[in-house]
Design a protein around this motif. Sequence first.
Motif, PDB file in Angstrom:
ATOM      1  N   PRO A 168       0.540  -1.105  -0.147  1.00  0.00           N
ATOM      2  CA  PRO A 168      -0.382  -0.469   0.067  1.00  0.00           C
ATOM      3  C   PRO A 168       0.824   1.616  -0.266  1.00  0.00           C
ATOM      4  CG  PRO A 168      -0.707  -1.627   1.721  1.00  0.00           C
ATOM      5  CD  PRO A 168       0.604  -2.271   1.294  1.00  0.00           C
ATOM      6  N   LEU A 169      -0.113   2.093  -0.511  1.00  0.00           N
ATOM      7  CA  LEU A 169       0.498   3.517  -0.685  1.00  0.00           C
ATOM      8  C   LEU A 169       1.427   3.885   0.944  1.00  0.00           C
ATOM      9  CD1 LEU A 169      -1.455   5.718  -2.474  1.00  0.00           C
ATOM     10  CD2 LEU A 169       0.661   5.423  -3.415  1.00  0.00           C
ATOM     11  N   THR A 170       0.729   4.092   1.869  1.00  0.00           N
ATOM     12  CA  THR A 170       0.958   4.058   3.140  1.00  0.00           C
ATOM     13  C   THR A 170       2.259   3.710   3.842  1.00  0.00           C
ATOM     14  OG1 THR A 170       0.183   2.005   4.292  1.00  0.00           O
ATOM     15  CG2 THR A 170      -1.415   4.410   4.270  1.00  0.00           C
ATOM     16  N   THR A 171       2.635   1.642   3.302  1.00  0.00           N
ATOM     17  CA  THR A 171       3.706   1.107   3.656  1.00  0.00           C
ATOM     18  C   THR A 171       5.513   2.202   2.496  1.00  0.00           C
ATOM     19  OG1 THR A 171       2.175  -0.614   3.716  1.00  0.00           O
ATOM     20  CG2 THR A 171       5.089  -0.587   2.951  1.00  0.00           C
ATOM     21  N   VAL A 172       4.772   2.313   1.188  1.00  0.00           N
ATOM     22  CA  VAL A 172       5.717   2.950   0.527  1.00  0.00           C
ATOM     23  C   VAL A 172       6.364   3.588   1.293  1.00  0.00           C
ATOM     24  CG1 VAL A 172       5.801   4.436  -1.515  1.00  0.00           C
ATOM     25  CG2 VAL A 172       4.622   1.945  -1.494  1.00  0.00           C
ATOM     26  N   SER A 173       5.444   5.030   1.771  1.00  0.00           N
ATOM     27  CA  SER A 173       5.582   6.134   2.282  1.00  0.00           C
ATOM     28  C   SER A 173       6.554   5.918   3.370  1.00  0.00           C
ATOM     29  CB  SER A 173       4.741   7.277   2.899  1.00  0.00           C
ATOM     30  OG  SER A 173       3.950   7.750   1.880  1.00  0.00           O
ATOM     31  N   SER A 174       6.078   5.106   4.698  1.00  0.00           N
ATOM     32  CA  SER A 174       7.207   4.666   5.370  1.00  0.00           C
ATOM     33  C   SER A 174       8.459   3.836   5.154  1.00  0.00           C
ATOM     34  CB  SER A 174       6.235   3.328   6.575  1.00  0.00           C
ATOM     35  OG  SER A 174       6.769   2.875   7.310  1.00  0.00           O
ATOM     36  N   ARG A 175       8.407   3.185   4.519  1.00  0.00           N
ATOM     37  CA  ARG A 175      10.102   2.833   3.931  1.00  0.00           C
ATOM     38  C   ARG A 175      10.928   3.754   3.533  1.00  0.00           C
ATOM     39  NH1 ARG A 175       8.349  -2.769   0.385  1.00  0.00           N
ATOM     40  NH2 ARG A 175       7.403  -3.960   2.063  1.00  0.00           N
ATOM     41  N   ILE A 176      10.340   4.500   2.812  1.00  0.00           N
ATOM     42  CA  ILE A 176      11.333   5.910   1.738  1.00  0.00           C
ATOM     43  C   ILE A 176      11.836   6.365   4.009  1.00  0.00           C
ATOM     44  CG2 ILE A 176      10.881   8.235   0.773  1.00  0.00           C
ATOM     45  CD1 ILE A 176       8.822   7.091  -1.018  1.00  0.00           C
ATOM     46  N   TYR A 177      10.467   7.536   4.620  1.00  0.00           N
ATOM     47  CA  TYR A 177      10.684   7.447   5.489  1.00  0.00           C
ATOM     48  C   TYR A 177      11.906   6.978   6.433  1.00  0.00           C
ATOM     49  CZ  TYR A 177      10.059   9.680  10.745  1.00  0.00           C
ATOM     50  OH  TYR A 177      10.320  10.207  11.304  1.00  0.00           O
ATOM     51  N   ARG A 178      12.074   5.833   6.362  1.00  0.00           N
ATOM     52  CA  ARG A 178      12.906   5.394   7.564  1.00  0.00           C
ATOM     53  C   ARG A 178      14.064   4.738   7.016  1.00  0.00           C
ATOM     54  NH1 ARG A 178       9.471   0.425  10.900  1.00  0.00           N
ATOM     55  NH2 ARG A 178       7.480   1.851  11.493  1.00  0.00           N
ATOM     56  N   GLY A 179      13.718   4.633   5.363  1.00  0.00           N
ATOM     57  CA  GLY A 179      15.123   4.753   4.763  1.00  0.00           C
ATOM     58  C   GLY A 179      15.671   6.148   4.486  1.00  0.00           C
ATOM     59  N   LEU A 180      15.041   7.007   4.748  1.00  0.00           N
ATOM     60  CA  LEU A 180      16.156   8.591   4.452  1.00  0.00           C
ATOM     61  C   LEU A 180      16.728   8.808   5.931  1.00  0.00           C
ATOM     62  CD1 LEU A 180      13.462  10.676   2.796  1.00  0.00           C
ATOM     63  CD2 LEU A 180      16.201  10.170   1.902  1.00  0.00           C
ATOM     64  N   ALA A 181      15.705   8.423   6.514  1.00  0.00           N
ATOM     65  CA  ALA A 181      15.625   8.563   8.589  1.00  0.00           C
ATOM     66  C   ALA A 181      17.633   7.751   8.877  1.00  0.00           C
ATOM     67  CB  ALA A 181      15.168   8.322   9.144  1.00  0.00           C
ATOM     68  N   SER A 182      17.424   6.317   8.227  1.00  0.00           N
ATOM     69  CA  SER A 182      18.829   5.463   8.090  1.00  0.00           C
ATOM     70  C   SER A 182      19.767   6.151   7.322  1.00  0.00           C
ATOM     71  CB  SER A 182      17.943   3.745   8.171  1.00  0.00           C
ATOM     72  OG  SER A 182      19.176   3.259   8.078  1.00  0.00           O
ATOM     73  N   LEU A 183      19.498   6.606   6.683  1.00  0.00           N
ATOM     74  CA  LEU A 183      20.840   6.386   5.793  1.00  0.00           C
ATOM     75  C   LEU A 183      20.802   8.577   6.464  1.00  0.00           C
ATOM     76  CD1 LEU A 183      22.147   7.070   2.724  1.00  0.00           C
ATOM     77  CD2 LEU A 183      20.516   7.961   1.610  1.00  0.00           C
ATOM     78  N   ARG A 184      20.302   9.322   6.552  1.00  0.00           N
ATOM     79  CA  ARG A 184      20.853  10.533   7.317  1.00  0.00           C
ATOM     80  C   ARG A 184      21.815  10.575   8.450  1.00  0.00           C
ATOM     81  NH1 ARG A 184      16.260  12.429   8.106  1.00  0.00           N
ATOM     82  NH2 ARG A 184      16.730  13.433   5.980  1.00  0.00           N
TER      83      ARG A 184
END
Length: 205
Positions: A179-195
């Motif tokens: 779902p879109l919510t999962t896509v958004s969550s993965r982007i958010y968490r990915g960026l947070a982890s990257l940062r």
Amino acid sequence: MLECDEIMAEALTTDTQRIARGLRHGDVALLHELVEQYQFRLVRYLIYLLGRRDSVDDLVQETWLRVLERGRSYNGSSRFEPWLFTIARNLTIDHLRKRRNFSLDSGNHDSSDDPEQHREPAFLASSAPSPFELAVRTEEAHRIAHTLDTLEPIYREALVLRFQEELSLQEMSAVMGVPLTTVSSRIYRGLASLRSQMEGDEHAN
């Protein structure tokens, strides 16, 4: 500006319909054209998806064969890239299941993004430089590419599809099967982890 957007949208529609028509007829010349246009992006996506170069060539070849075999299922109503990446992703998942009983997916709910449920297996790690690392020209871009390679597969894939392949959230949802919510969550968490990892590297230096 609106008129320009309409012209671009019409051109895109015409091109996708041309691709759909050619695939329906098994147009080999069109397939060669698509390979030339999308080969690098397909290889790059699969390397980031797997986290290594091994098996990528075989998966790429199998993806193009599947494109030719199932060309009739592409109707040209949306961009070709998400359809291509979906085929490649499904083949990769099948490949990983056969080799290591590992899947990039563990369900279509937000709970699937629990880091404890998606620890990256050791065999996904690779010391070889990614295509992005080989192509970059700045130290900062090199650091980003190196850190991206260390992320868990689901987050690495989300960031690559969004910021490197420039897919929309809707297109990502179709490719990843979530779902879109999962896509958004993965982007958010990915960026947070990257940062977080990049800041940690800065402090370490």
